[in-house]
Structure formats: structure tokens, C-alpha cells
Design a protein around this motif. Sequence first.
Motif, short mmCIF file in Angstrom:
data_model
loop_
_atom_site.label_atom_id
_atom_site.label_comp_id
_atom_site.label_asym_id
_atom_site.label_seq_id
_atom_site.Cartn_x
_atom_site.Cartn_y
_atom_site.Cartn_z
N ASN A 171 4.77 10.63 4.99
CA ASN A 171 4.05 9.51 4.06
C ASN A 171 4.01 10.64 2.17
O ASN A 171 3.41 9.97 1.74
CB ASN A 171 2.74 9.20 4.99
N ILE A 172 3.38 11.49 2.99
CA ILE A 172 3.14 12.37 1.82
C ILE A 172 3.94 12.35 0.99
O ILE A 172 4.14 12.84 0.01
CB ILE A 172 2.83 13.81 2.34
N ALA A 215 6.91 10.91 0.53
CA ALA A 215 7.00 8.82 0.17
C ALA A 215 5.80 9.37 -1.16
O ALA A 215 6.28 8.73 -2.16
CB ALA A 215 7.05 7.91 0.20
N ARG A 216 4.76 9.97 -1.34
CA ARG A 216 3.78 9.49 -1.86
C ARG A 216 4.05 10.45 -3.18
O ARG A 216 3.58 10.31 -4.82
CB ARG A 216 2.08 9.80 -1.86
N HIS A 217 4.76 11.50 -2.64
CA HIS A 217 5.65 12.97 -3.46
C HIS A 217 6.54 12.26 -4.64
O HIS A 217 6.75 14.08 -5.18
CB HIS A 217 4.42 14.08 -3.53
N ASP A 219 8.08 11.36 -6.88
CA ASP A 219 8.44 11.78 -8.45
C ASP A 219 8.88 13.74 -8.83
O ASP A 219 9.22 14.32 -8.43
CB ASP A 219 7.30 11.32 -8.72
N PHE A 240 9.17 4.74 -4.23
CA PHE A 240 7.15 4.76 -3.49
C PHE A 240 7.12 3.17 -4.00
O PHE A 240 6.97 2.94 -5.18
CB PHE A 240 6.81 5.91 -4.23
N PRO A 289 3.38 1.74 -4.63
CA PRO A 289 1.15 1.21 -4.32
C PRO A 289 1.03 0.67 -3.33
O PRO A 289 1.87 -1.03 -3.44
CB PRO A 289 1.05 1.83 -5.27
N GLU A 299 -2.52 -0.99 -1.69
CA GLU A 299 -4.14 -0.98 -1.11
C GLU A 299 -4.51 -1.61 -0.22
O GLU A 299 -4.18 -2.23 0.39
CB GLU A 299 -4.94 -1.97 -2.67
N ASP A 312 -3.13 5.17 7.62
CA ASP A 312 -2.24 6.15 6.55
C ASP A 312 -1.21 5.63 6.58
O ASP A 312 -0.65 4.70 7.35
CB ASP A 312 -1.93 7.68 6.78
N VAL A 316 1.89 3.65 3.91
CA VAL A 316 2.86 4.19 2.91
C VAL A 316 3.93 2.64 2.24
O VAL A 316 4.28 1.99 3.30
CB VAL A 316 3.59 5.13 2.75
N VAL A 338 8.01 1.36 0.69
CA VAL A 338 9.19 1.69 -0.71
C VAL A 338 10.12 0.25 -0.06
O VAL A 338 9.65 -0.67 0.77
CB VAL A 338 9.58 2.73 0.43
#
Length: 174
Positions: free
Chosen positions: A11-12, A14-16, A18, A63, A65, A67, A84, A86, A88
Motif C-alpha cells: 500500500n505504501i 501504491a501511494r508513492h 509517482d 493509484f 485516491p 477517502e 489502511d 488503497v 488502484v
Amino acid sequence: RDAIVAALNFNIFARHADRVRMANIAQMINVLQALILTDGPKMVLTPTYYVHQMYMPFQDATFIPVEFDPGTYHHGDITMPGIDAVAVRAADGRLYLSLVNLDPARPATVRVALPEGGIRTATGQVLTAPSVSSVNTFDAPRTVAPAPIAGKVASGAVTITLPGKSVAMIALGR
């Protein structure tokens, strides 16, 4: 425990996405955090193996986002998010939602709002075990193995109840 750690790291990544273009596991068999354990002709798949299998849609995905209210998990003096999540869009165009419940003792119901409309179904797999320290052995190879899970979709959000100490991968259908 190994499955939760692996999922949180995915998940980390995927969040990054970019910045993180590629991630891999160095050793796969008969090592710490192994995917597969062997003993002569015997073989067992580990919780880490199942997390890698569940996260296959994340390969070459985009990815998205999400909420949600992660709640909190307390362990002694440490407080952290309880859930947590995520999402995609996979290379095949399907939308996937990863959910991790860090609390080893309590289930959690989470509502995740998605920016994309038209979601009608939420089904997938959940990985949990009798204990946070449960492992697969040659004598009990399916102590920690994926099982079906489904969520409810309403008003552009998915609501799902996660068992304690679990990793879920949910395919969202239109």
C-alpha cells in the motif's frame, strides 16, 4: 503478521507510485518472509505468498485516491491508524480496493468513498488467521489462506466488515 506487513508495504508503494516505479522481493524460498517453504519434496505456501497473489492487480496499475475514516489502533503507548486502504485501476481497467485491519483482536467496519461512480459490486478475498502469529506449516498448510469476502455498495461508497488482523483485496464491479 507477515501478511499484514507485506500488505502495508504494498500500500505504501501504491501511494508513492509517482516515485516508486518497481518493487520486488529478493529471495522467495526458505528465507525470512518467504513466499514458499520447502523440506525435501514437501512445499507450503506462506501468508506472504497469498498477499503477493492477492496484490497481482496492482502490477502496472494506476493509484486512485480514497477517502475513509481509518479509526485508531492502540498498543500500549502507541497509537496508529486502525485501517489502511488503497485503491488502484488495474491494467485491465478494473478497480481494486485493498484494506488492511491492523487490530489483531477486533473486526472493523469501514466505509470507503470512491471518486468513480457506477460501482455496483464489491467482492474479493480476505486473509486472516486464528492468531496474529499463525503460520502455515507442512502439517497445517492452510491455517492462513484467502477466503471470500463481500462489501455493500451504496451512494458511491463501499462498506465492508474486516476481521481482526486481516488483509482484503476487493474487486469493484460496474
